[in-house]
Design an enzyme around this catalytic site. Sequence first.
Site, short mmCIF file in Angstrom:
data_model
loop_
_atom_site.label_atom_id
_atom_site.label_comp_id
_atom_site.label_asym_id
_atom_site.label_seq_id
_atom_site.Cartn_x
_atom_site.Cartn_y
_atom_site.Cartn_z
CD GLU A 278 -16.14 -26.48 -30.74
OE1 GLU A 278 -15.31 -26.44 -29.81
OE2 GLU A 278 -16.99 -25.59 -30.91
CD1 TRP A 281 -14.64 -22.60 -31.94
CD2 TRP A 281 -13.49 -20.94 -30.98
NE1 TRP A 281 -15.50 -21.53 -31.77
CE2 TRP A 281 -14.81 -20.51 -31.18
CE3 TRP A 281 -12.58 -20.07 -30.39
CZ2 TRP A 281 -15.26 -19.23 -30.81
CZ3 TRP A 281 -13.01 -18.79 -30.01
CH2 TRP A 281 -14.33 -18.39 -30.23
CD1 TRP A 310 -8.40 -10.25 -11.02
CD2 TRP A 310 -10.44 -11.17 -11.20
NE1 TRP A 310 -8.69 -10.39 -12.36
CE2 TRP A 310 -9.93 -10.96 -12.50
CE3 TRP A 310 -11.71 -11.74 -11.06
CZ2 TRP A 310 -10.63 -11.29 -13.66
CZ3 TRP A 310 -12.42 -12.08 -12.20
CH2 TRP A 310 -11.87 -11.85 -13.49
CG ASN A 345 -15.81 -27.33 -24.82
OD1 ASN A 345 -14.76 -26.88 -24.39
ND2 ASN A 345 -16.58 -26.66 -25.66
CD1 TRP A 363 -8.64 -13.64 -15.75
CD2 TRP A 363 -7.36 -15.27 -16.57
NE1 TRP A 363 -7.55 -13.05 -16.33
CE2 TRP A 363 -6.74 -14.02 -16.85
CE3 TRP A 363 -6.74 -16.44 -17.00
CZ2 TRP A 363 -5.53 -13.92 -17.53
CZ3 TRP A 363 -5.53 -16.34 -17.69
CH2 TRP A 363 -4.94 -15.09 -17.94
CD1 TRP A 386 -9.30 -21.99 -17.90
CD2 TRP A 386 -10.49 -20.75 -16.47
NE1 TRP A 386 -9.79 -22.83 -16.94
CE2 TRP A 386 -10.52 -22.10 -16.04
CE3 TRP A 386 -11.17 -19.79 -15.74
CZ2 TRP A 386 -11.21 -22.50 -14.89
CZ3 TRP A 386 -11.86 -20.19 -14.59
CH2 TRP A 386 -11.88 -21.53 -14.18
#
Length: 481
Positions: A278, A281, A310, A345, A363, A386
């Site tokens: 993590e 990341w 969208w 998360n 998004w 996102w």
Amino acid sequence: MQLIWLRSDLRHYDNTALSAAATRGPTVAVYLISPDQWRAHDDAPCKVDFWLRNLRPLSDSLQQLNIPLLIRTAAAWDQAPAVLLELCQQLGIEAVHANQEYGINETRRDKAVAQALDAKGIEFHSYLDQLLFQPGSILTQSGSYFQVFSQFRKVCYNRLHMAMPQIVASPKAQAPLHVTRDPLPETVDGFAVPGAALRALWPAGEEEARQRLAQFADEQIEYYKDQRDLPARPGTSQLSAYLAAGVISPRQCLHAALQSNNGEFESGSPGVSTWITELLWREFYKHILVGYPRVSRHRAFRPETEFLPWRDAPTELAAWKQGCTGFPIIDAAIRQLLQTGWMHNRLRMVVAMFLTKNLLIDWREGERFFMQHLIDGDLAANNGGWQWSSSTGTDSVPYFRIFNPLTQSERFDPEGRFIKHWLPELADLNKKQLHNPALIGGLFGVANYPVPIVNLSQSRDRALSAFKNLPSRQMLEVSHG
């Protein structure tokens, strides 16, 4: 005299620029209040309040080293060169020291400051501090930035095995200066002060951050892999706000994790290796910010997804933002965010995928809403998350993999403890009814709780169709060729 320009590194321990400045001579610190810039970046009021609260213990720590913390205002970052130059000339500063920050606006600001200082014979030094590896040093064999996390992680592990980033020594106390530290602002115009309950969840200061890290490493990291996806359990480190503000460093986190696992990255405790992943990341998304600047410009990482149709659905977007979608796990997660400045998360992914796939809403609407409310708001991590969830980003989830919020709810909150905490109006339902109250029947469903705003099956088909009909990247390259 040296000047340390503090930004997202609000600590005196393991602070690369601070240590470098103090090594070179008598040092003064400065922090810039930039309300217009913070608004432009959609920084949350609770996040701004957290920064301000962290300045107090930091000022006290620096004062013990006889390093006064000064406060200046540069409402927007284009004012930073003039403000810092004036301060340097007043104090006779020879060099300014700052830890690197990432993103287009941050890069432009630092370049402009360096040029303004250089024109007056003042040095500007920047340091790697909020990352383990310098962006541009972890590259593919062809010399480009990685787009797939697993490959990036593999190279990071190889580098860590060769050389572990070391904790930077804290400065020693210097002789007192004839400079008095400034009073600290309690508030900033335009940013509401959060309630006492939210503030109590996030005490300020390095001591708090280090205690959280130590407790997590001692008591919880062993179970991190198994419990990190369960929102009703305290299975995560709760360090993200402190990392985002630089109250604690990734080096400190890495060393604490390894210390609890006999120095091992990949073997030993699965919880430790999962948590280190993590951390990587977080590293990966900051490298993406540098390697692919378009993500700083509100652009999709995958160009072909800019053509997604969208939906303009303001009523549904408002219901999502208010936690009134009729899907308990979504609504509970949104209410957690609104009341605490933080969201679990796993639920960030579920909530993001619901907005972008089931509602087919851009998004960028969700990315902005999160930034406006997150105490740990971070451009790289928020944008990366996102775009991953919406299948527009690097290493993103395949477009046909769409989380079902009901399945996610049953799997990760099986007893409904998280839902009942945040949605007390559902507290009387049994655990079968709790995840999908609409099944109870009746014309209006459960009293005081909305009916679902979308049909999951139909909305899934709509999203799949939207993605399937996108032009391919190859077609885009031909059309632009």
